[in-house]
Motif scaffolding. Structure first.
Motif, PDB file in Angstrom:
ATOM      1  N   ILE A   1     -66.524 -16.315  -9.812  1.00  7.16           N
ATOM      2  CA  ILE A   1     -65.134 -15.890  -9.919  1.00  7.16           C
ATOM      3  C   ILE A   1     -64.222 -17.096  -9.742  1.00  7.16           C
TER       4      ILE A   1
ATOM      5  N   PHE B   1     -57.470  -4.039 -17.511  1.00 10.80           N
ATOM      6  CA  PHE B   1     -58.544  -4.226 -16.523  1.00 10.80           C
ATOM      7  C   PHE B   1     -59.869  -3.723 -17.094  1.00 10.80           C
TER       8      PHE B   1
ATOM      9  N   ARG C   1     -62.553  -1.081  -5.061  1.00 12.59           N
ATOM     10  CA  ARG C   1     -63.671  -1.774  -4.432  1.00 12.59           C
ATOM     11  C   ARG C   1     -63.116  -3.051  -3.816  1.00 12.59           C
TER      12      ARG C   1
ATOM     13  N   ALA D   1     -56.507  -1.497 -11.770  1.00 18.23           N
ATOM     14  CA  ALA D   1     -57.466  -2.404 -11.127  1.00 18.23           C
ATOM     15  C   ALA D   1     -58.627  -1.627 -10.534  1.00 18.23           C
ATOM     16  N   LYS D   2     -59.795  -2.226 -10.600  1.00 15.33           N
ATOM     17  CA  LYS D   2     -61.001  -1.633 -10.012  1.00 15.33           C
ATOM     18  C   LYS D   2     -61.383  -2.350  -8.713  1.00 15.33           C
ATOM     19  N   TRP D   3     -61.058  -3.633  -8.642  1.00 17.76           N
ATOM     20  CA  TRP D   3     -61.405  -4.459  -7.494  1.00 17.76           C
ATOM     21  C   TRP D   3     -60.148  -4.968  -6.798  1.00 17.76           C
TER      22      TRP D   3
ATOM     23  N   HIS E   1     -59.273  -8.263  -3.971  1.00 15.56           N
ATOM     24  CA  HIS E   1     -59.744  -9.416  -3.204  1.00 15.56           C
ATOM     25  C   HIS E   1     -58.820  -9.568  -1.997  1.00 15.56           C
TER      26      HIS E   1
ATOM     27  N   GLY F   1     -65.215 -13.678 -13.531  1.00 19.95           N
ATOM     28  CA  GLY F   1     -64.042 -13.003 -12.991  1.00 19.95           C
ATOM     29  C   GLY F   1     -62.953 -13.991 -12.629  1.00 19.95           C
TER      30      GLY F   1
ATOM     31  N   MET G   1     -64.681  -9.650 -18.442  1.00 19.25           N
ATOM     32  CA  MET G   1     -64.289 -10.431 -17.273  1.00 19.25           C
ATOM     33  C   MET G   1     -63.575  -9.533 -16.260  1.00 19.25           C
ATOM     34  N   GLU G   2     -63.976  -9.616 -15.020  1.00 18.13           N
ATOM     35  CA  GLU G   2     -63.401  -8.785 -13.968  1.00 18.13           C
ATOM     36  C   GLU G   2     -62.164  -9.469 -13.387  1.00 18.13           C
ATOM     37  N   ILE G   3     -61.092  -8.699 -13.246  1.00 20.72           N
ATOM     38  CA  ILE G   3     -59.847  -9.233 -12.685  1.00 20.72           C
ATOM     39  C   ILE G   3     -59.663  -8.695 -11.273  1.00 20.72           C
ATOM     40  N   PHE G   4     -59.410  -9.613 -10.344  1.00 19.48           N
ATOM     41  CA  PHE G   4     -59.280  -9.270  -8.928  1.00 19.48           C
ATOM     42  C   PHE G   4     -57.850  -9.565  -8.457  1.00 19.48           C
TER      43      PHE G   4
END
Length: 232
Positions: A191, A232, A75, A43-45, A47, A213, A1-4
């Motif tokens: 998301i 992450f 990103r 973190a990679k992302w 928002h 996400g 799961m991606e965390i923003f």
């Protein structure tokens, strides 16, 4: 799961609103400093929402967003008042990874699907009592959120961001059932957003297999969640 991790921008500052009400804005500080902190946590992302743009209908914090892109390796998915191809192009030129379309998606879903053939696009489904809200959540349509998202099934849309406005900023837990239903109806990476309460909720979200996400904002800014304790 991606965390923003989330940054909402108002007059170039990182703020949080409650239920999208501009008058409830609480200023937390410098947006770039937060972005660098999120990056340091792994973190990679990121928002990012231009709240000025969401309320006024065109971007107002482009320079701040460009600074974040240029000074981190994150990103960045960005939204808020993006209603023309020119605006999408401008964000792509800053180095943003993905643009988020909201109000325009209600007005012209076919245009949004066409844009997704050329650019990385996410659609924001912001609902209040199951109905889609637009223009900075100020206007609530009579369009059912589940029916609306089906317009984008089998399209090139990269992601759907599902927010229950009634939960947003309250730290009371997310509407995961609605998010799961949105994900199943669209079959697009979805998301969850709005109302994230505490780190234990991550385990709850993982039980919903279609949710890809989660966006975390106020829980961090109010000191409830420390990103250093999240993998992450």
């Amino acid at each position: 799961m991606e965390i923003f991790p989330a940054i909402d921008l108002l007059d170039s500052k990182a703020v949080r609103l409650t239920k999208g009400d501009k008058s409830s804005a609480k200023i937390y500080g410098n947006a770039l400093d937060f972005a660098k902190y999120f990056e340091d946590c792994g973190a990679k992302w990121l928002h990012v929402i231009d709240l000025d743009g969401a309320f006024e209908g065109s971007p107002r914090n482009l320079n701040t967003i460009e600074s974040i892109v240029n000074n981190t390796s994150l990103r960045v998915q960005v939204g808020g008042g993006i209603r023309t191809e020119e605006t999408i192009i401008n964000y792509m030129r800053t180095g943003a990874t993905r643009t988020i379309l909201g109000s325009i998606a209600v007005q012209d879903s076919e245009w949004c699907k066409n844009m997704a053939l050329q650019y990385p696009i996410a659609i924001s489904i912001d609902s209040k009592h199951g109905k889609v809200a637009t223009h900075g959540w100020v206007e609530v349509s009579q369009i059912d959120a589940l029916s609306f998202v089906k317009r984008f099934a089998n399209s090139q849309i990269e992601a759907i961001i599902c927010t229950d406005i009634n939960q947003d900023g309250l730290l009371s837990g997310m509407n995961l059932r609605l998010t799961q239903e949105i994900a199943c109806a669209s079959n697009i990476f979805t998301i969850a957003s709005g109302g994230f309460s505490n780190i234990k909720e991550l385990d709850e979200i993982k039980k919903y297999s279609q949710i890809g996400g989660v966006i975390i904002g106020k829980a961090f800014y109010e000191g409830i969640v420390d990103f250093k304790n999240i993998k992450f």
